[in-house]
Write a protein that holds these residues in place. Sequence first.
Motif, PDB file in Angstrom:
ATOM      1  N   ALA A  56       0.873  -1.184   0.000  1.00 34.24           N
ATOM      2  CA  ALA A  56       0.000   0.000   0.000  1.00 34.24           C
ATOM      3  C   ALA A  56       0.901   1.222   0.000  1.00 34.24           C
ATOM      4  O   ALA A  56       1.979   1.201   0.607  1.00 34.24           O
ATOM      5  CB  ALA A  56      -0.892   0.009   1.234  1.00 34.24           C
ATOM      6  N   TYR A  57       0.474   2.258  -0.714  1.00 36.94           N
ATOM      7  CA  TYR A  57       1.233   3.515  -0.624  1.00 36.94           C
ATOM      8  C   TYR A  57       0.308   4.721  -0.760  1.00 36.94           C
ATOM      9  O   TYR A  57      -0.776   4.640  -1.323  1.00 36.94           O
ATOM     10  CB  TYR A  57       2.382   3.583  -1.631  1.00 36.94           C
ATOM     11  N   VAL A  58       0.775   5.824  -0.157  1.00 39.55           N
ATOM     12  CA  VAL A  58       0.048   7.102  -0.182  1.00 39.55           C
ATOM     13  C   VAL A  58       1.039   8.170  -0.613  1.00 39.55           C
ATOM     14  O   VAL A  58       2.068   8.369   0.041  1.00 39.55           O
ATOM     15  CB  VAL A  58      -0.518   7.465   1.211  1.00 39.55           C
ATOM     16  N   GLN A  66      -3.438   6.968  -3.903  1.00 40.44           N
ATOM     17  CA  GLN A  66      -3.498   5.850  -2.950  1.00 40.44           C
ATOM     18  C   GLN A  66      -3.652   4.552  -3.739  1.00 40.44           C
ATOM     19  O   GLN A  66      -4.538   4.444  -4.569  1.00 40.44           O
ATOM     20  CB  GLN A  66      -4.697   6.003  -2.008  1.00 40.44           C
ATOM     21  N   LYS A  67      -2.769   3.604  -3.483  1.00 42.63           N
ATOM     22  CA  LYS A  67      -2.843   2.310  -4.176  1.00 42.63           C
ATOM     23  C   LYS A  67      -2.611   1.190  -3.165  1.00 42.63           C
ATOM     24  O   LYS A  67      -1.877   1.368  -2.198  1.00 42.63           O
ATOM     25  CB  LYS A  67      -1.759   2.217  -5.258  1.00 42.63           C
ATOM     26  N   ALA A  68      -3.232   0.034  -3.429  1.00 45.82           N
ATOM     27  CA  ALA A  68      -3.052  -1.116  -2.550  1.00 45.82           C
ATOM     28  C   ALA A  68      -3.194  -2.393  -3.363  1.00 45.82           C
ATOM     29  O   ALA A  68      -3.921  -2.427  -4.353  1.00 45.82           O
ATOM     30  CB  ALA A  68      -4.078  -1.086  -1.424  1.00 45.82           C
ATOM     31  N   GLY A  79      -4.079  -5.493   1.276  1.00 46.88           N
ATOM     32  CA  GLY A  79      -3.703  -4.149   0.821  1.00 46.88           C
ATOM     33  C   GLY A  79      -4.566  -3.059   1.432  1.00 46.88           C
ATOM     34  O   GLY A  79      -4.061  -2.020   1.880  1.00 46.88           O
ATOM     35  N   VAL A  80      -5.892  -3.285   1.477  1.00 51.14           N
ATOM     36  CA  VAL A  80      -6.800  -2.244   1.983  1.00 51.14           C
ATOM     37  C   VAL A  80      -6.563  -1.958   3.471  1.00 51.14           C
ATOM     38  O   VAL A  80      -6.418  -0.796   3.854  1.00 51.14           O
ATOM     39  CB  VAL A  80      -8.282  -2.602   1.695  1.00 51.14           C
ATOM     40  N   LEU A  83      -3.457   0.066   3.723  1.00 50.74           N
ATOM     41  CA  LEU A  83      -3.686   1.446   3.287  1.00 50.74           C
ATOM     42  C   LEU A  83      -4.456   2.226   4.356  1.00 50.74           C
ATOM     43  O   LEU A  83      -4.134   3.385   4.658  1.00 50.74           O
ATOM     44  CB  LEU A  83      -4.461   1.444   1.962  1.00 50.74           C
ATOM     45  N   GLN A  84      -5.461   1.563   4.942  1.00 44.99           N
ATOM     46  CA  GLN A  84      -6.259   2.230   5.982  1.00 44.99           C
ATOM     47  C   GLN A  84      -5.399   2.599   7.186  1.00 44.99           C
ATOM     48  O   GLN A  84      -5.598   3.652   7.799  1.00 44.99           O
ATOM     49  CB  GLN A  84      -7.424   1.335   6.415  1.00 44.99           C
ATOM     50  N   LEU A  86      -2.179   3.384   7.112  1.00 47.98           N
ATOM     51  CA  LEU A  86      -1.392   4.565   6.725  1.00 47.98           C
ATOM     52  C   LEU A  86      -2.247   5.829   6.779  1.00 47.98           C
ATOM     53  O   LEU A  86      -1.820   6.852   7.322  1.00 47.98           O
ATOM     54  CB  LEU A  86      -0.818   4.388   5.304  1.00 47.98           C
ATOM     55  N   THR A  87      -3.461   5.759   6.217  1.00 50.52           N
ATOM     56  CA  THR A  87      -4.301   6.972   6.165  1.00 50.52           C
ATOM     57  C   THR A  87      -4.845   7.323   7.545  1.00 50.52           C
ATOM     58  O   THR A  87      -4.956   8.498   7.889  1.00 50.52           O
ATOM     59  CB  THR A  87      -5.446   6.824   5.144  1.00 50.52           C
TER      60      THR A  87
END
Length: 208
Positions: A56-58, A66-68, A79-80, A83-84, A86-87
């Motif tokens: 995952a990246y931001v 934002q990608k996962a 991935g989700v 990502l969550q 990180l955000t």
Amino acid sequence: MQEQYRTIAREGVHETEINRSRFICALAPAATEQEAQDFIARVRREHPTATHNCFAYVIGADASVQKASDDGEPGGTAGVPMLQMLTRREVRYAVAVVTRYYGGVKLGAGGLIRAYGGAVGEALDALGTVVRQRFRLATVTVDHQRAGKLENDLRATGRAVREVRYAEAVTIEIGIPEADVESLRRWLADVTAGTAALELGGEAYGDA
């Protein structure tokens, strides 16, 4: 532009074991999407026999990119949640790759979500984060006679001196919060008897 954002203090790796599966989270700062993808490719090369390399990246102070990827885990379980994490921690310009070596015990969807999200959270705690503040770049031009004292005064008053160049005159590049521009103008006029010139440049982020 965002006034500030949080990012990873340094690149690093944190490992955890859950039901005999190894979860290795690699974190890195990434200024661009290409940098993030290069880091993901590098981690995959380091772990060619892993069961999964999820990422995952931001990117962007406003989290505009934002990608996962679940990389073969059941949809939405890897991935989700990464990502969550990180955000939710408001981390930007960052990439996370969680490498899993399967240990023979199935975790189920809920277990996977907790494992992947948790691996990123633990890695963030272990490596730490830093806050970057938005600055206006400005160049002060002054004569040689006043340059040394002015540079010291700028540093003493907490202004970020980025570069000093000596030519016919001396130029001092600094970073200042937008709100301080007018007070800096007045202060410069005072301490240099009106001889220093201030030229505003673009914007950048620096350590808060």
